[in-house]
Design a protein around this motif. Structure first.
Motif, PDB file in Angstrom:
ATOM      1  N   LEU A  63      43.918  37.061  40.538  1.00  0.00           N
ATOM      2  CA  LEU A  63      43.189  37.919  41.460  1.00  0.00           C
ATOM      3  C   LEU A  63      42.160  37.006  42.122  1.00  0.00           C
ATOM      4  CD1 LEU A  63      42.074  40.691  42.543  1.00  0.00           C
ATOM      5  CD2 LEU A  63      40.517  40.592  40.624  1.00  0.00           C
ATOM      6  N   CYS A  64      42.353  36.735  43.396  1.00  0.00           N
ATOM      7  CA  CYS A  64      41.454  35.821  44.107  1.00  0.00           C
ATOM      8  C   CYS A  64      40.538  36.610  45.033  1.00  0.00           C
ATOM      9  CB  CYS A  64      42.256  34.787  44.887  1.00  0.00           C
ATOM     10  SG  CYS A  64      43.216  33.703  43.792  1.00  0.00           S
ATOM     11  N   PHE A  65      39.311  36.153  45.124  1.00  0.00           N
ATOM     12  CA  PHE A  65      38.309  36.782  45.968  1.00  0.00           C
ATOM     13  C   PHE A  65      37.369  35.683  46.444  1.00  0.00           C
ATOM     14  CE2 PHE A  65      36.984  36.786  41.623  1.00  0.00           C
ATOM     15  CZ  PHE A  65      35.613  36.569  41.615  1.00  0.00           C
ATOM     16  N   GLU A  66      36.518  36.030  47.390  1.00  0.00           N
ATOM     17  CA  GLU A  66      35.676  35.013  48.004  1.00  0.00           C
ATOM     18  C   GLU A  66      34.201  35.338  47.810  1.00  0.00           C
ATOM     19  OE1 GLU A  66      35.185  33.631  52.475  1.00  0.00           O
ATOM     20  OE2 GLU A  66      37.233  33.333  51.723  1.00  0.00           O
ATOM     21  N   ILE A  67      33.439  34.313  47.421  1.00  0.00           N
ATOM     22  CA  ILE A  67      31.991  34.431  47.306  1.00  0.00           C
ATOM     23  C   ILE A  67      31.376  33.298  48.117  1.00  0.00           C
ATOM     24  CG2 ILE A  67      29.994  34.290  45.732  1.00  0.00           C
ATOM     25  CD1 ILE A  67      31.578  36.873  45.343  1.00  0.00           C
ATOM     26  N   ILE A  85      29.884  42.077  42.526  1.00  0.00           N
ATOM     27  CA  ILE A  85      29.798  42.675  41.186  1.00  0.00           C
ATOM     28  C   ILE A  85      30.829  42.025  40.268  1.00  0.00           C
ATOM     29  CG2 ILE A  85      30.147  44.793  39.848  1.00  0.00           C
ATOM     30  CD1 ILE A  85      29.097  46.305  42.396  1.00  0.00           C
ATOM     31  N   PHE A  86      32.049  41.896  40.752  1.00  0.00           N
ATOM     32  CA  PHE A  86      33.112  41.291  39.950  1.00  0.00           C
ATOM     33  C   PHE A  86      32.757  39.851  39.580  1.00  0.00           C
ATOM     34  CE2 PHE A  86      37.596  39.607  39.570  1.00  0.00           C
ATOM     35  CZ  PHE A  86      37.900  40.293  38.407  1.00  0.00           C
ATOM     36  N   TYR A  87      32.152  39.147  40.510  1.00  0.00           N
ATOM     37  CA  TYR A  87      31.748  37.767  40.249  1.00  0.00           C
ATOM     38  C   TYR A  87      30.727  37.688  39.120  1.00  0.00           C
ATOM     39  CZ  TYR A  87      29.881  33.094  40.844  1.00  0.00           C
ATOM     40  OH  TYR A  87      29.476  31.817  40.616  1.00  0.00           O
ATOM     41  N   THR A  88      29.851  38.673  39.020  1.00  0.00           N
ATOM     42  CA  THR A  88      28.862  38.648  37.935  1.00  0.00           C
ATOM     43  C   THR A  88      29.543  38.745  36.576  1.00  0.00           C
ATOM     44  OG1 THR A  88      28.445  41.035  37.931  1.00  0.00           O
ATOM     45  CG2 THR A  88      27.042  39.675  39.344  1.00  0.00           C
ATOM     46  N   GLY A 126      32.083  32.002  50.922  1.00  0.00           N
ATOM     47  CA  GLY A 126      33.057  31.071  51.472  1.00  0.00           C
ATOM     48  C   GLY A 126      33.859  30.293  50.451  1.00  0.00           C
ATOM     49  N   GLU A 127      33.598  30.507  49.174  1.00  0.00           N
ATOM     50  CA  GLU A 127      34.327  29.789  48.125  1.00  0.00           C
ATOM     51  C   GLU A 127      35.290  30.741  47.422  1.00  0.00           C
ATOM     52  OE1 GLU A 127      33.471  27.243  44.064  1.00  0.00           O
ATOM     53  OE2 GLU A 127      31.824  27.603  45.444  1.00  0.00           O
ATOM     54  N   GLU A 128      36.558  30.312  47.289  1.00  0.00           N
ATOM     55  CA  GLU A 128      37.549  31.147  46.624  1.00  0.00           C
ATOM     56  C   GLU A 128      37.374  31.075  45.114  1.00  0.00           C
ATOM     57  OE1 GLU A 128      41.887  30.184  46.298  1.00  0.00           O
ATOM     58  OE2 GLU A 128      42.077  32.058  47.430  1.00  0.00           O
ATOM     59  N   MET A 129      37.344  32.230  44.489  1.00  0.00           N
ATOM     60  CA  MET A 129      37.269  32.373  43.038  1.00  0.00           C
ATOM     61  C   MET A 129      38.538  33.099  42.603  1.00  0.00           C
ATOM     62  SD  MET A 129      34.240  31.284  42.305  1.00  0.00           S
ATOM     63  CE  MET A 129      32.806  30.838  43.252  1.00  0.00           C
ATOM     64  N   CYS A 130      39.024  32.805  41.428  1.00  0.00           N
ATOM     65  CA  CYS A 130      40.203  33.502  40.913  1.00  0.00           C
ATOM     66  C   CYS A 130      39.987  33.885  39.462  1.00  0.00           C
ATOM     67  CB  CYS A 130      41.450  32.627  41.023  1.00  0.00           C
ATOM     68  SG  CYS A 130      41.968  32.314  42.710  1.00  0.00           S
ATOM     69  N   ARG A 131      40.479  35.037  39.114  1.00  0.00           N
ATOM     70  CA  ARG A 131      40.457  35.525  37.731  1.00  0.00           C
ATOM     71  C   ARG A 131      41.887  35.932  37.408  1.00  0.00           C
ATOM     72  NH1 ARG A 131      38.028  39.210  34.003  1.00  0.00           N
ATOM     73  NH2 ARG A 131      39.468  39.070  32.275  1.00  0.00           N
ATOM     74  N   THR A 132      42.390  35.486  36.282  1.00  0.00           N
ATOM     75  CA  THR A 132      43.755  35.801  35.882  1.00  0.00           C
ATOM     76  C   THR A 132      43.816  37.194  35.268  1.00  0.00           C
ATOM     77  OG1 THR A 132      44.216  33.473  35.500  1.00  0.00           O
ATOM     78  CG2 THR A 132      45.714  35.053  34.482  1.00  0.00           C
ATOM     79  N   ILE A 133      44.732  38.006  35.791  1.00  0.00           N
ATOM     80  CA  ILE A 133      44.989  39.335  35.245  1.00  0.00           C
ATOM     81  C   ILE A 133      46.182  39.194  34.314  1.00  0.00           C
ATOM     82  CG2 ILE A 133      45.571  41.733  35.783  1.00  0.00           C
ATOM     83  CD1 ILE A 133      42.767  40.763  36.799  1.00  0.00           C
ATOM     84  N   ASP A 134      46.068  39.716  33.118  1.00  0.00           N
ATOM     85  CA  ASP A 134      47.083  39.494  32.084  1.00  0.00           C
ATOM     86  C   ASP A 134      48.451  40.039  32.453  1.00  0.00           C
ATOM     87  OD1 ASP A 134      45.506  38.169  29.899  1.00  0.00           O
ATOM     88  OD2 ASP A 134      44.288  39.951  30.254  1.00  0.00           O
ATOM     89  N   LYS A 164      40.128  47.487  42.168  1.00  0.00           N
ATOM     90  CA  LYS A 164      39.795  47.710  43.583  1.00  0.00           C
ATOM     91  C   LYS A 164      40.073  46.485  44.436  1.00  0.00           C
ATOM     92  CE  LYS A 164      36.515  51.333  42.746  1.00  0.00           C
ATOM     93  NZ  LYS A 164      35.208  51.893  42.875  1.00  0.00           N
ATOM     94  N   LEU A 165      39.930  45.296  43.846  1.00  0.00           N
ATOM     95  CA  LEU A 165      40.058  44.056  44.612  1.00  0.00           C
ATOM     96  C   LEU A 165      41.460  43.460  44.625  1.00  0.00           C
ATOM     97  CD1 LEU A 165      36.796  42.250  43.437  1.00  0.00           C
ATOM     98  CD2 LEU A 165      37.182  43.434  45.614  1.00  0.00           C
ATOM     99  N   PHE A 166      42.322  43.883  43.729  1.00  0.00           N
ATOM    100  CA  PHE A 166      43.614  43.231  43.558  1.00  0.00           C
ATOM    101  C   PHE A 166      44.450  43.273  44.837  1.00  0.00           C
ATOM    102  CE2 PHE A 166      47.919  42.591  41.969  1.00  0.00           C
ATOM    103  CZ  PHE A 166      47.716  41.487  41.158  1.00  0.00           C
TER     104      PHE A 166
END
Length: 187
Positions: A52-56, A164-167, A58-66, A99-101
Motif C-alpha cells: 500500500l503506497c502513499f505519499e508524504i 494519520i496512516f503515516y503516524t 512528495g516522498e513515497e511510503m509503502c506499507r505491506t498488507i498481509d 481507505k487508502l488502498f
C-alpha cells in the motif's frame, strides 16, 4: 516487534513458491489457509504481501498488507492485516489502510493475531464483529459487497488520512527492519 528474517525458507500456501521465513510469515500462512480451507475463499482471490503506497511531502511510503481479497473483477473487497500485540489497538491504522488502498477504498478490513480478530467497516470505521468467527466466509463477503459502490477519496481528505496512516507506519521507514518489513525486490 518488527518482522525480521529467521534465516530459513518455507513453501508459500497460496503460490507454492519457496519464500523467506520471517517472524510473521507462519501467521500469514495460517491466515491464508484459514481463509481458503475453512471459509471458502478461492486461492486465486487472495494476494499476499501487497504494498500500500502513499505519499508524504512528495516522498513515497509503502506499507505491506498481509493479504488482500479481490472480487471477480479484480477489485479489492477485504484486507487482512496481521498484528503482533493487542489486536484492538490496530483498528484505526487498519481503517486508514482500507481507505487508502489502491483500487479502493476497500470496504472491509480484518485485523488478527491469528488467535483474535476484528472485522472493521473501513468506510465508517465501525467495528462490526470481534473474535475469529468475525471473519466472513467468502460467500458472506460477496453478499456484503454485492452493492458496494467505490467512491474515491477527495484529494484533501486522502492527504489527511495519509498523514494519520503515516503516524502509525512511519516508524518502519529508515529503521533497522524497514528492509525486512517490505516486499523483496521484484525479479
Amino acid at each position: 516487534m518488527h518482522e525480521v528474517s529467521l534465516g530459513g525458507t518455507l513453501r508459500d500456501y497460496l503460490s507454492g513458491e519457496v519464500i523467506d521465513e520471517t517472524t510473521y510469515e507462519e501467521f500469514r500462512q495460517a491466515l491464508a489457509k484459514l481463509l481458503v480451507e475453512e471459509l471458502g475463499y478461492p486461492r486465486e482471490s487472495l494476494k499476499a504481501k501487497v504494498d500500500l503506497c502513499f505519499e508524504i511531502e512528495g516522498e513515497e511510503m509503502c506499507r505491506t498488507i498481509d493479504l488482500v481479497v479481490y472480487d471477480k473483477d479484480s477489485m479489492p473487497i477485504m484486507m487482512v492485516m496481521f498484528c503482533a500485540g493487542d489486536v484492538g489497538s490496530y483498528e484505526r491504522e487498519a481503517v486508514c489502510a482500507g481507505k487508502l488502498f489502491q483500487g479502493g477504498p476497500v470496504p472491509y478490513v480484518v485485523i488478527s493475531d491469528s488467535i483474535d480478530a476484528f472485522l472493521l467497516d473501513a468506510i465508517s470505521g465501525e467495528t462490526l464483529a470481534h473474535g475469529m468467527r468475525a471473519i466472513p466466509s467468502h460467500e458472506d463477503l460477496l453478499r456484503m459487497t454485492s452493492d458496494y459502490v467505490r467512491t474515491p477519496l477527495p484529494a484533501e481528505k486522502r492527504a489527511k488520512i495519509e498523514r494519520i496512516f503515516y503516524t502509525y507506519t512511519g516508524f518502519l521507514q529508515g529503521t533497522c527492519c524497514s528492509e525486512s518489513c517490505s516486499l523483496p525486490p521484484k525479479k
